[in-house]
Design an enzyme around this catalytic site. Structure first.
Site, PDB file in Angstrom:
ATOM      1  CB  VAL A  36      -0.877  -0.401   1.239  1.00 55.94           C
ATOM      2  CG1 VAL A  36      -1.282   0.710   1.181  1.00 55.94           C
ATOM      3  CG2 VAL A  36      -1.503  -1.413   0.890  1.00 55.94           C
ATOM      4  CG  ASP A  37       3.400   2.587   3.138  1.00 55.90           C
ATOM      5  OD1 ASP A  37       2.284   3.618   3.646  1.00 55.90           O
ATOM      6  OD2 ASP A  37       3.784   1.582   3.798  1.00 55.90           O
ATOM      7  CB  VAL A  38       5.143   0.322  -3.207  1.00 53.67           C
ATOM      8  CG1 VAL A  38       5.403   0.531  -4.157  1.00 53.67           C
ATOM      9  CG2 VAL A  38       5.683  -0.858  -2.051  1.00 53.67           C
TER      10      VAL A  38
ATOM     11  N   GLY B 157       3.050   5.868  -3.124  1.00 52.63           N
ATOM     12  CA  GLY B 157       4.340   6.483  -3.476  1.00 52.63           C
ATOM     13  C   GLY B 157       4.681   7.132  -5.021  1.00 52.63           C
TER      14      GLY B 157
END
Length: 374
Positions: free
Chosen positions: A168-170, A173
């Protein structure tokens, strides 16, 4: 050769993964990124280990912080806030992922900076937006759970599973990088900057792709299916004589070629298996037939045979095997990035290939400066 984003300056207040991942993409493409870190502690991921490299640096921090300079600022200190504001009114892009409202308290939110920097592109990354979810903590595992990803990951009989990386962070980003590049294009035409809001929950819902649309357009709530695909068959792991093999058969031609190679061409002509919708309806019967045939030879043998007839096939590599495959295919997956002491650190290559302005690898992730004694 300058990068595609040469001469752009980014002030990066973000920590952990989503924001630093976005700013590293900009840095790889040539932008100058100034990373703001807290005194003594720095970015939290400097201490997220093991593993640590041969210089004692946390590999997690190194993942998303190459090509950056670092500056130590305590935003609770009036003089440091003044310096942060000076930089923010000079740079092209600001990225932050603080709790909503904190940058307003520091006088560093978009509304307070815009009058002094009308071309500023200001990207805020939150867990659940700046509205009713503003106070909720935005950790990747939490978003994977609340956002439905864990409900479709794992076996039907087992517990819900998270993905093996902070996906999810990727995603956030990448969406942030796309938004920033779109805002830069708008600014080149109008001279005006703008605010970009990215929240992790929305990024995950968008990233659920066909699983999300199954719900939004057909009212179907997907569930865990292990390695099976809800809409394609055969598309999963199958046991061979020695280990598992992945088959990713996406059309009827590939299925006919698979059956021919397995010595059972009649399978492709039966009513149960002739079309993909039929194969999906009879996936368990299909699985039994295929595993009976695949059990006669090793996975390596079948890979060779099936690859020759253009059936998508593979084995489950570990991370080392995945990098070895990319290397053998000439994709050069690892780059040696120089440290300030003349040594290098090995990092994953940026996958964006540009013919005129390729990514650059100027310097390794910065070490945290040692505070000076007044």
């Amino acid at each position: 050769m300058g990068g595609a984003l040469d001469k752009l300056h980014v002030l990066d207040f973000s920590r952990i993964l989503a924001g630093p991942f976005a700013t590293m993409q900009l840095a790889d493409l040539g932008a100058t990124v100034i990373k703001v870190e807290r005194p003594v502690i720095g970015d939290d991921t400097r201490r997220w280990g093991p593993p640590f490299d041969d210089h004692g640096q946390a590999t997690y921090f190194q993942t998303v912080n190459r090509n950056k300079d670092t500056i130590i600022l305590d935003l609770n200190d009036r003089r440091d806030r003044s310096e942060a504001r000076r930089l923010a009114t000079w740079v092209d892009i600001v990225v932050e992922n603080f709790r909503p409202g904190l940058m307003t308290k520091f006088g560093l939110d978009y509304e307070q900076l815009k009058p002094e920097n009308d071309g500023l592109i200001y990207c805020s990354i939150t867990g659940f937006g700046r509205g009713l979810g503003a106070e909720l903590p935005g950790y990747d595992l939490l978003i994977q759970a609340l956002g439905g990803l864990m409900s479709i990951t794992g076996t039907p009989q087992g517990e819900p599973q998270k993905v093996g990386v902070a996906v999810v962070d990727v995603l956030a980003g990448l969406f942030a990088t796309t938004g920033i590049l779109a805002a830069l294009h708008h600014r080149s035409a109008t001279g005006k900057g703008q605010r970009i809001d990215i929240d992790l929950l929305s990024c995950l819902l968008a990233g659920l792709a066909n699983q999300a649309t199954a719900y939004t357009s057909a009212g179907v709530v997907p569930s865990r299916m292990g390695n099976q695909h809800p809409s394609i068959a055969p598309y999963e792991l199958f046991a061979c004589a020695d280990r598992e093999l992945v088959l990713a058969v996406g059309n009827d031609r590939q299925f006919a070629a698979l059956c021919e190679a397995l010595g059972a061409p009649s399978l492709a002509a039966t009513d149960q298996f002739a079309t993909n919708p039929a194969r999906v309806r009879h996936r368990q019967q299909l699985r039994a037939e295929l595993e009976r045939l695949l059990a006669t030879r090793t996975a390596a043998d079948w890979m060779k045979v099936l690859t020759e007839v253009r059936v998508p096939v593979g084995v489950v590599n570990d991370i080392a095997g995945a990098f070895a495959l990319a290397d053998n295919l000439g994709l050069d997956p690892i780059v040696a990035v120089p440290r300030h002491d003349g040594s290098t650190v090995s990092l994953c290559r940026n996958p964006i290939n540009l013919s005129a302005t390729p990514p650059v690898y100027r310097c390794a992730p910065p070490e945290l400066p040692v505070p000076t004694v007044p």
